[in-house]
Motif scaffolding. Structure first.
Motif, mmCIF file in Angstrom:
data_model
loop_
_atom_site.group_PDB
_atom_site.id
_atom_site.type_symbol
_atom_site.label_atom_id
_atom_site.label_comp_id
_atom_site.label_asym_id
_atom_site.label_seq_id
_atom_site.Cartn_x
_atom_site.Cartn_y
_atom_site.Cartn_z
ATOM 1 N N GLY A 66 62.794 9.752 94.150
ATOM 2 C CA GLY A 66 63.197 9.279 95.432
ATOM 3 C C GLY A 66 62.423 9.359 96.547
ATOM 4 N N TYR A 67 61.304 9.965 96.219
ATOM 5 C CA TYR A 67 60.183 10.409 97.339
ATOM 6 C C TYR A 67 58.866 9.661 96.932
ATOM 7 N N LEU A 68 58.146 9.542 98.105
ATOM 8 C CA LEU A 68 56.862 8.939 97.944
ATOM 9 C C LEU A 68 55.928 10.386 97.942
ATOM 10 N N TYR A 69 55.023 10.581 97.214
ATOM 11 C CA TYR A 69 53.981 11.525 97.237
ATOM 12 C C TYR A 69 52.467 10.955 97.588
ATOM 13 N N THR A 111 62.254 5.929 105.796
ATOM 14 C CA THR A 111 61.893 6.470 107.179
ATOM 15 C C THR A 111 60.449 6.795 107.204
ATOM 16 N N GLY A 112 59.740 6.875 106.156
ATOM 17 C CA GLY A 112 58.237 7.501 106.362
ATOM 18 C C GLY A 112 58.106 8.899 106.992
ATOM 19 N N LYS A 113 59.192 9.467 107.075
ATOM 20 C CA LYS A 113 59.048 10.855 107.342
ATOM 21 C C LYS A 113 58.687 11.891 106.490
ATOM 22 N N VAL A 114 57.439 12.706 107.005
ATOM 23 C CA VAL A 114 56.800 13.591 106.072
ATOM 24 C C VAL A 114 57.825 15.150 106.049
ATOM 25 N N VAL A 115 58.180 15.229 104.767
ATOM 26 C CA VAL A 115 59.024 16.450 104.760
ATOM 27 C C VAL A 115 58.484 17.420 104.128
ATOM 28 N N GLN A 116 57.252 17.293 103.627
ATOM 29 C CA GLN A 116 56.522 18.748 103.179
ATOM 30 C C GLN A 116 54.952 18.358 103.046
ATOM 31 N N GLU A 140 33.154 16.567 96.272
ATOM 32 C CA GLU A 140 33.128 18.235 96.283
ATOM 33 C C GLU A 140 33.143 18.563 94.866
ATOM 34 N N GLY A 141 33.290 17.169 93.861
ATOM 35 C CA GLY A 141 32.945 17.704 92.430
ATOM 36 C C GLY A 141 34.255 18.564 92.051
ATOM 37 N N VAL A 142 35.480 18.518 92.452
ATOM 38 C CA VAL A 142 36.534 19.528 92.110
ATOM 39 C C VAL A 142 37.718 18.783 92.489
ATOM 40 N N GLY A 143 38.754 18.894 91.443
ATOM 41 C CA GLY A 143 40.000 18.678 91.735
ATOM 42 C C GLY A 143 41.005 19.935 91.663
ATOM 43 N N PHE A 144 42.167 19.523 92.216
ATOM 44 C CA PHE A 144 43.128 20.629 92.645
ATOM 45 C C PHE A 144 44.350 20.421 91.547
ATOM 46 N N VAL A 145 45.186 21.563 91.284
ATOM 47 C CA VAL A 145 46.418 21.437 90.555
ATOM 48 C C VAL A 145 47.356 22.265 91.484
ATOM 49 N N TYR A 146 48.576 21.604 91.921
ATOM 50 C CA TYR A 146 49.651 22.232 92.744
ATOM 51 C C TYR A 146 50.983 22.382 92.027
ATOM 52 N N ASN A 147 51.559 23.242 92.393
ATOM 53 C CA ASN A 147 52.961 23.241 92.081
ATOM 54 C C ASN A 147 53.760 21.983 92.592
ATOM 55 N N LYS A 148 54.468 20.979 92.025
ATOM 56 C CA LYS A 148 55.007 20.064 92.462
ATOM 57 C C LYS A 148 56.083 20.540 93.613
ATOM 58 N N ASN A 149 56.948 21.388 93.392
ATOM 59 C CA ASN A 149 58.003 21.810 94.224
ATOM 60 C C ASN A 149 57.503 22.498 95.515
ATOM 61 N N THR A 150 56.472 23.520 95.413
ATOM 62 C CA THR A 150 56.144 24.396 96.357
ATOM 63 C C THR A 150 54.776 23.846 97.182
ATOM 64 N N PHE A 151 54.013 22.909 96.532
ATOM 65 C CA PHE A 151 52.814 22.693 96.845
ATOM 66 C C PHE A 151 51.739 23.698 96.934
ATOM 67 N N ASP A 152 52.105 24.997 96.219
ATOM 68 C CA ASP A 152 51.024 26.121 95.914
ATOM 69 C C ASP A 152 50.085 25.402 95.296
ATOM 70 N N LEU A 207 48.093 16.834 101.325
ATOM 71 C CA LEU A 207 49.073 16.241 100.261
ATOM 72 C C LEU A 207 50.295 16.320 100.926
ATOM 73 N N ARG A 208 51.344 15.253 100.756
ATOM 74 C CA ARG A 208 52.463 15.189 101.386
ATOM 75 C C ARG A 208 53.682 14.594 100.425
#
Length: 350
Positions: free
Chosen positions: A145-148, A166-171, A198-210, A159-160
């Motif tokens: 239900g959300y756009l990432y 609404t287009g509102k950024v919630v995280q 920069e030659g690098v990719g990042f992996v985040y927790n989907k829920n916390t963005f950590d 990362l949003r």
């Protein structure tokens, strides 16, 4: 006759002997078909024929395709190469000719292109939603239900998580200033985000963005777009290649080259995986191409010229970029860099 003249005559005789093989015909072998660099429509058969001088007795000819065994023959008759199962792009053809206790290796190549003109699509707008005009959109996904969204520019990359209506950024997570954010996708409970140079990719927790980990690029030196087909990640780097990454360790495990009926399709940017196909923005273009990821063939083109009304174009408005798909509701969303609108569209066959 002086010594210098005698030397010159001897040298000329030596050269003549070398040129005619000491009185013998040339014993070289070479491809008489097919000419290197020939464009071949996928599905066509290619005749591979080698010129063998009459005085040479061959034992066998071993043909290789991209350094893998293709066929072994024991005469110089033409061999037919079938291309229906090949991917797009350049294919190295090698013949190892075994003769009189010796061997000679010769090469040529063909370029496999799409066998048909891509299907052409236009669009209709189903819904229009607000979009942050300061978001330099690089990656877009729809999930639960959300756009990432991943945005670019150094010092502004984020990362949003965004409300669709609404287009509102919630995280939001702000990347360190030295990184230029690029494409992103969701893999189970992870978000994978690329950076540009920069030659690098990042992996985040989907829920916390950590941020949980990062990974280096390999053959693909830059990061542009990325999507997930349920088994592997598919990555673009601005060329005409799509790279396949292992979803567990993010190592590259191969690639396909993308071609239409005319030749290579470069500047592959943001990616989305939809019903077995890869949809790709073409940078600096209002066209999205639909690609078979198994072969690299462009099967369709979606022309989105005029999608953003001229009245909404400002000096900051940049190119079309950003494709998201609601796999349950079957809704297709698109936007652009610094666009103030996001559109749900329907593809219309021309």
């Amino acid at each position: 006759m002086n010594k210098f003249l005698l030397f010159c005559l001897a040298a000329l005789s030596s050269v003549a002997a070398c040129n005619n093989g000491g009185g013998k015909k040339s014993r070289s072998v070479h491809f008489r078909s097919i000419e290197s660099g020939t464009l071949i429509n996928r599905g066509d058969s290619v005749s591979l024929a080698i010129n063998i001088p009459e005085e040479i007795d061959i034992d066998s000819i071993v043909y290789e395709l991209n350094d893998k065994h293709y066929k072994t023959v024991h005469d110089s008759a033409a061999v037919w190469l079938q291309t229906a199962e090949l991917t797009m792009g350049s294919k190295l053809i090698t013949a190892n000719v075994y003769k009189e206790g010796e061997s000679e290796r010769i090469n040529t190549n063909i370029v496999v292109v799409a066998s048909a003109v891509p299907e052409q699509y236009s669009f209709s707008v189903v819904n229009t939603y607000p979009h942050d005009a300061h978001a330099y959109t690089q990656g877009l996904e729809f999930h639960d239900g959300y756009l990432y969204e991943s945005t670019g520019q150094r010092g502004q990359s984020t990362l949003r998580k965004v409300e669709l209506k609404t287009g509102k950024v919630v995280q939001q997570y702000d990347l360190p200033n030295k990184y230029f954010g690029e494409g992103m996708t969701i893999v189970d409970d992870k978000i994978v985000q690329l950076t540009w140079q920069e030659g690098v990719g990042f992996v985040y927790n989907k829920n916390t963005f950590d941020k949980e980990s990062e990974f280096p690029y390999q053959s693909s030196k830059e990061g542009w777009g990325i999507c997930y087909d349920g088994k592997r990640l598919i990555k673009s780097d601005g060329s005409n290649r799509l790279y396949f990454l292992n979803k567990e360790n993010y190592r590259e495990e191969g690639y396909v080259e993308v071609y239409n009926h005319k030749g290579p399709v470069d500047n592959l940017n943001e990616l989305e995986y939809i019903d077995g196909k890869v949809y790709a923005n073409i940078y600096y273009s209002d066209v999205i191409v639909v690609i078979d990821p198994e072969t690299g063939q462009v099967e369709a083109e979606l022309n989105l010229i005029g999608l953003l009304p001229q009245k909404d174009v400002t000096t900051d408005t940049n190119v079309l970029n950003g494709i998201a798909y609601d796999h349950q509701g079957k809704h297709l969303y698109v936007t652009g860099k610094n666009w103030d609108k996001l559109f749900e569209i329907k593809m219309l066959e021309r």
